[in-house]
Design an enzyme around this catalytic site. Structure first.
Site, mmCIF file in Angstrom:
data_model
loop_
_atom_site.group_PDB
_atom_site.id
_atom_site.type_symbol
_atom_site.label_atom_id
_atom_site.label_comp_id
_atom_site.label_asym_id
_atom_site.label_seq_id
_atom_site.Cartn_x
_atom_site.Cartn_y
_atom_site.Cartn_z
ATOM 1 N N ASP A 16 64.426 -35.787 -34.832
ATOM 2 C CA ASP A 16 64.907 -36.673 -34.069
ATOM 3 C C ASP A 16 64.209 -37.549 -32.792
ATOM 4 O O ASP A 16 64.296 -37.598 -31.706
ATOM 5 C CB ASP A 16 65.925 -35.814 -33.106
ATOM 6 N N LYS A 114 72.325 -35.757 -39.368
ATOM 7 C CA LYS A 114 73.021 -34.571 -38.875
ATOM 8 C C LYS A 114 74.041 -35.105 -37.673
ATOM 9 O O LYS A 114 73.599 -35.990 -36.923
ATOM 10 C CB LYS A 114 72.397 -33.606 -38.703
ATOM 11 N N CYS A 159 66.776 -29.076 -30.962
ATOM 12 C CA CYS A 159 67.007 -29.412 -32.494
ATOM 13 C C CYS A 159 65.640 -28.860 -33.218
ATOM 14 O O CYS A 159 65.682 -28.192 -34.291
ATOM 15 C CB CYS A 159 67.086 -30.833 -32.663
#
Ligand SMILES: [Zn+2]
Length: 211
Positions: A16, A114, A159
């Site tokens: 990310d 995701k 994450c």
């Protein structure tokens, strides 16, 4: 710490590293952009690199704006349990969802998106937050014979941490490269992440530990 010797069965998972998680973004991780240079450097040392990308539709249930009367960082109860509500972020097709412009990983073989189901958030690169819906990453790694996963990116205590723990649960060896991550620290999340990583046998190293 013994140096880690990298081989064909190793993969670097860069989590990310997107504009909305960097300074100036809507859900900025403090100093999040500092991971870009180290992620670029690390990627050159791995034969296998996978990127993850948080990728939400508008009106996603993890957004505070989808819950009238609630604000970012409030806790909401969704169908699958408690969920921290976030500012709108990483909306599909927007500049905030794009990777940081200086992230340069041309050799990455997979971009795993995701959080694309409107009703379910996904911190982990392996399972969505209902803890049962798989993303497909475990199958990809197994079929490619990749058994040890090194993690870098944003945010350490969401994450990255959830992905590392799920990697270990799946039977992969998981190693977090901590100086290649930055955290948010919401409601004690940094300490909770460190505990969880230790409980699941996830090693935390620095770039210097890579032999
Ligand atoms: Zn998200």
């Amino acid at each position: 710490m013994t140096a880690f010797k990298l081989g064909d069965g190793d993969v670097l998972l860069i989590v990310d590293v997107q504009n909305d998680f960097c300074p100036g973004g809507s859900l900025a991780v403090p100093r999040g952009d500092e991971v870009v240079a180290i992620a670029n450097r690390l990627a050159q040392r791995f034969g296998n690199v996978v990127l993850t990308q948080d990728w939400h539709p508008r009106g996603h249930r993890s957004f505070a704006s989808s819950h009238p009367g609630m604000k970012p960082y409030d806790l909401a109860t969704l169908a699958y349990g408690e969920q921290i509500l976030w500012p709108d972020h990483c909306i599909q097709g927007t500049s905030g969802a794009e990777f940081h412009e200086e992230l340069h990983v041309p050799g990455a073989t997979l971009v795993l998106r995701k959080g694309f189901r409107r009703e379910i958030d996904s911190y982990s690169a392996f399972f969505e937050n209902d803890r049962t819906t798989p993303t497909g990453l475990a199958g990809y790694l197994r079929e490619r014979g990749l058994g040890r996963i090194f993690l870098a990116g944003l945010a350490f205590d969401f994450c990255v941490g959830f992905s590392a723990v799920d990697a270990a649960r799946h039977g992969f060896a998981a190693v977090v490269i901590e100086d290649a991550c930055r955290g948010i620290d919401v409601a004690g999340s940094l300490a909770a992440t460190r505990r969880s990583l230790a409980e699941h046998g996830v090693a935390c190293i620095t770039e210097a530990d890579l032999g």
